[in-house]
Structure formats: C-alpha cells, structure tokens
Design a protein around this motif. Structure first.
Motif, PDB file in Angstrom:
ATOM      1  N   SER A  16       3.115   5.286   3.762  1.00 30.69           N
ATOM      2  CA  SER A  16       1.909   5.439   4.585  1.00 30.69           C
ATOM      3  C   SER A  16       1.771   4.228   5.493  1.00 30.69           C
ATOM      4  CB  SER A  16       0.653   5.588   3.715  1.00 30.69           C
ATOM      5  OG  SER A  16       0.197   4.337   3.245  1.00 30.69           O
ATOM      6  N   GLU A  17       1.045   4.394   6.580  1.00 34.27           N
ATOM      7  CA  GLU A  17       0.821   3.281   7.508  1.00 34.27           C
ATOM      8  C   GLU A  17       0.071   2.141   6.828  1.00 34.27           C
ATOM      9  OE1 GLU A  17      -0.863   4.338  11.302  1.00 34.27           O
ATOM     10  OE2 GLU A  17       0.471   6.077  11.469  1.00 34.27           O
ATOM     11  N   ARG A  18      -0.872   2.486   5.955  1.00 32.07           N
ATOM     12  CA  ARG A  18      -1.651   1.438   5.280  1.00 32.07           C
ATOM     13  C   ARG A  18      -0.805   0.658   4.280  1.00 32.07           C
ATOM     14  NH1 ARG A  18      -7.027   5.128   4.477  1.00 32.07           N
ATOM     15  NH2 ARG A  18      -7.782   4.931   6.608  1.00 32.07           N
ATOM     16  N   ILE A  19       0.057   1.347   3.544  1.00 25.85           N
ATOM     17  CA  ILE A  19       0.961   0.640   2.631  1.00 25.85           C
ATOM     18  C   ILE A  19       1.888  -0.252   3.444  1.00 25.85           C
ATOM     19  CG2 ILE A  19       2.935   0.958   1.062  1.00 25.85           C
ATOM     20  CD1 ILE A  19       1.358   3.281  -0.213  1.00 25.85           C
ATOM     21  N   ALA A  20       2.369   0.234   4.578  1.00 25.09           N
ATOM     22  CA  ALA A  20       3.216  -0.577   5.456  1.00 25.09           C
ATOM     23  C   ALA A  20       2.485  -1.845   5.895  1.00 25.09           C
ATOM     24  CB  ALA A  20       3.670   0.233   6.665  1.00 25.09           C
ATOM     25  N   TYR A  39      -9.221 -11.357   1.891  1.00 21.93           N
ATOM     26  CA  TYR A  39      -8.881 -11.393   3.308  1.00 21.93           C
ATOM     27  C   TYR A  39      -8.742  -9.971   3.843  1.00 21.93           C
ATOM     28  CZ  TYR A  39      -7.961 -16.219   2.180  1.00 21.93           C
ATOM     29  OH  TYR A  39      -8.104 -17.521   1.751  1.00 21.93           O
ATOM     30  N   GLN A  40      -9.433  -9.696   4.941  1.00 20.73           N
ATOM     31  CA  GLN A  40      -9.353  -8.383   5.576  1.00 20.73           C
ATOM     32  C   GLN A  40      -8.034  -8.252   6.336  1.00 20.73           C
ATOM     33  OE1 GLN A  40     -11.847  -6.086   5.033  1.00 20.73           O
ATOM     34  NE2 GLN A  40     -12.693  -7.676   3.725  1.00 20.73           N
ATOM     35  N   ILE A  41      -7.391  -7.118   6.174  1.00 17.49           N
ATOM     36  CA  ILE A  41      -6.190  -6.801   6.936  1.00 17.49           C
ATOM     37  C   ILE A  41      -6.528  -5.707   7.946  1.00 17.49           C
ATOM     38  CG2 ILE A  41      -3.816  -5.936   6.829  1.00 17.49           C
ATOM     39  CD1 ILE A  41      -3.761  -7.120   3.920  1.00 17.49           C
ATOM     40  N   GLU A  42      -7.167  -4.654   7.457  1.00 22.52           N
ATOM     41  CA  GLU A  42      -7.673  -3.571   8.304  1.00 22.52           C
ATOM     42  C   GLU A  42      -9.021  -3.114   7.729  1.00 22.52           C
ATOM     43  OE1 GLU A  42      -6.074   0.712   8.636  1.00 22.52           O
ATOM     44  OE2 GLU A  42      -5.161  -0.324  10.355  1.00 22.52           O
ATOM     45  N   GLY A  43     -10.022  -3.952   7.924  1.00 18.78           N
ATOM     46  CA  GLY A  43     -11.364  -3.649   7.419  1.00 18.78           C
ATOM     47  C   GLY A  43     -11.359  -3.401   5.923  1.00 18.78           C
ATOM     48  N   ASP A  44     -12.132  -2.392   5.500  1.00 18.13           N
ATOM     49  CA  ASP A  44     -12.183  -2.027   4.082  1.00 18.13           C
ATOM     50  C   ASP A  44     -11.041  -1.104   3.679  1.00 18.13           C
ATOM     51  OD1 ASP A  44     -14.451  -3.538   3.648  1.00 18.13           O
ATOM     52  OD2 ASP A  44     -15.824  -1.858   3.995  1.00 18.13           O
ATOM     53  N   ASP A  45     -10.208  -0.710   4.637  1.00 20.10           N
ATOM     54  CA  ASP A  45      -9.103   0.201   4.327  1.00 20.10           C
ATOM     55  C   ASP A  45      -7.899  -0.522   3.742  1.00 20.10           C
ATOM     56  OD1 ASP A  45     -10.483   2.475   5.126  1.00 20.10           O
ATOM     57  OD2 ASP A  45      -9.768   2.327   7.194  1.00 20.10           O
ATOM     58  N   VAL A  46      -7.682  -1.761   4.158  1.00 24.41           N
ATOM     59  CA  VAL A  46      -6.590  -2.575   3.625  1.00 24.41           C
ATOM     60  C   VAL A  46      -7.081  -4.020   3.590  1.00 24.41           C
ATOM     61  CG1 VAL A  46      -4.167  -3.268   3.854  1.00 24.41           C
ATOM     62  CG2 VAL A  46      -4.896  -1.044   4.769  1.00 24.41           C
ATOM     63  N   PHE A  47      -7.125  -4.597   2.400  1.00 21.30           N
ATOM     64  CA  PHE A  47      -7.516  -6.003   2.273  1.00 21.30           C
ATOM     65  C   PHE A  47      -6.763  -6.641   1.116  1.00 21.30           C
ATOM     66  CE2 PHE A  47     -10.614  -3.544  -0.109  1.00 21.30           C
ATOM     67  CZ  PHE A  47     -10.799  -4.252  -1.287  1.00 21.30           C
ATOM     68  N   ALA A  48      -6.684  -7.958   1.151  1.00 26.54           N
ATOM     69  CA  ALA A  48      -5.911  -8.695   0.151  1.00 26.54           C
ATOM     70  C   ALA A  48      -6.811  -9.630  -0.638  1.00 26.54           C
ATOM     71  CB  ALA A  48      -4.811  -9.498   0.844  1.00 26.54           C
ATOM     72  N   MET A  49      -6.509  -9.757  -1.911  1.00 27.56           N
ATOM     73  CA  MET A  49      -7.200 -10.695  -2.794  1.00 27.56           C
ATOM     74  C   MET A  49      -6.149 -11.646  -3.371  1.00 27.56           C
ATOM     75  SD  MET A  49      -9.856  -8.085  -4.707  1.00 27.56           S
ATOM     76  CE  MET A  49      -8.524  -7.220  -5.503  1.00 27.56           C
ATOM     77  N   ILE A  50      -6.259 -12.924  -3.036  1.00 31.43           N
ATOM     78  CA  ILE A  50      -5.355 -13.935  -3.575  1.00 31.43           C
ATOM     79  C   ILE A  50      -6.006 -14.465  -4.846  1.00 31.43           C
ATOM     80  CG2 ILE A  50      -4.061 -16.046  -3.109  1.00 31.43           C
ATOM     81  CD1 ILE A  50      -3.548 -13.839  -1.014  1.00 31.43           C
ATOM     82  N   VAL A 144      -3.108  -6.375  -2.862  1.00 29.47           N
ATOM     83  CA  VAL A 144      -3.517  -5.727  -1.617  1.00 29.47           C
ATOM     84  C   VAL A 144      -4.081  -4.368  -2.003  1.00 29.47           C
ATOM     85  CG1 VAL A 144      -2.795  -4.833   0.621  1.00 29.47           C
ATOM     86  CG2 VAL A 144      -1.748  -6.916  -0.272  1.00 29.47           C
ATOM     87  N   LYS A 145      -5.323  -4.144  -1.625  1.00 29.62           N
ATOM     88  CA  LYS A 145      -6.005  -2.885  -1.894  1.00 29.62           C
ATOM     89  C   LYS A 145      -5.844  -1.994  -0.655  1.00 29.62           C
ATOM     90  CE  LYS A 145      -8.332  -2.661  -5.236  1.00 29.62           C
ATOM     91  NZ  LYS A 145      -7.989  -2.236  -6.600  1.00 29.62           N
TER      92      LYS A 145
END
Length: 148
Positions: A16-20, A39-50, A144-145
């Motif tokens: 999927s584009e989001r997994i990519a 950290y936001q990658i694409e709003g609430d659709d893709v974000f990362a938690m370190i 990454v969610k």
C-alpha cells in the motif's frame, strides 16, 4: 504478518502507499539524531513513535492487537522477542476503541527481533512486544502506525 530485515523493505512497498511511506521513513531517518516521541508522516494516517524501554519477562508482556492501524515495528538498536499469533478465539481482556488497542489472553510464538529487523503486523495479527531474551536489555524502536 511480515518479518524481515530493513535491507529487504522495498519488497513490501507495493502492499500500500501508506506502508511504502512508513518504510521510506524508516529507511531515510537517522534515528541517532531523533528524540523519543511521536512524529507525523502523513497526518493521522501514517505517524511514527520513537520508543526506548527495557525488555521484560514474557509473563509481564501483553498480547495486543489493533483494528484501525497496521504496525510497522523496527528495531533501531537492541534485541527482543516479539510473540506473534493470528487473531482467533483469544479472549479480549481490555479494549479501547478510541486509542485502537485491545489486550488478549492467549499464547503466541516468539520471534527474535534484533537491530535492523522489522515486522508488519496487520489487524488480524496479534503481537506481544518487549519480551526479554534471557535478561532485561535496552531496546530502541520505531513503531510506524499506518491507517488500514
């Protein structure tokens, strides 16, 4: 569920584009310069938690699952076991729809994740992270969610 090393991550970008986007974030980030946090990658659709934590005994780790998000879990440094099992007849112990998690009662199969290993856990995959191998150790990880 998918378990592999980050060197092979391009094989999974077509899911999927989001997994990519999530895999691209992992591959292009210098995690030695990024502080713990979200950290936001694409709003609430893709974000990362370190995250950084000490691993725990298996009995102290919870089997969890999500319905709205796919997890990409990447080990930046350290190693842990992550228990994995497909969702089936496991009993739900706690569920929080707003924060998209449920904890389950049940058994899982442990897989060793070390520096450079990642897993993609879909809504049908239950996972049990943070399990120490033989003793407690420090793990630095990015989760990454990805909205499913």
């Amino acid at each position: 569920m998918i378990i592999d090393t980050i060197e092979n991550s391009k094989r999974y970008a077509s899911i999927s584009e989001r997994i990519a986007l999530g895999l691209e974030y992992i591959n292009n980030s210098d995690f030695s310069k990024i502080e713990l946090g979200t950290y936001q990658i694409e709003g609430d659709d893709v974000f990362a938690m370190i995250q950084e934590y000490e691993t725990k005994p298996l009995k102290s780790c919870k089997l969890e699952g999500h319905t709205k998000y796919i997890d990409i879990q990447y080990i930046i440094s350290g190693e842990e076991h992550i228990g994995l099992v497909s969702k089936g007849t496991q009993k739900i112990l706690t569920k929080n729809d707003e924060d998209d998690y449920a904890f389950y009662e049940g058994e899982s199969t442990l897989f060793k994740f070390k520096t450079g290993t990642f897993g993609i856990f879909f809504p049908n995959d239950l996972h049990q992270p943070c399990v120490g191998l033989n003793q407690s150790s420090t793990v630095r990880k990015v989760v990454v969610k990805v909205r499913s």
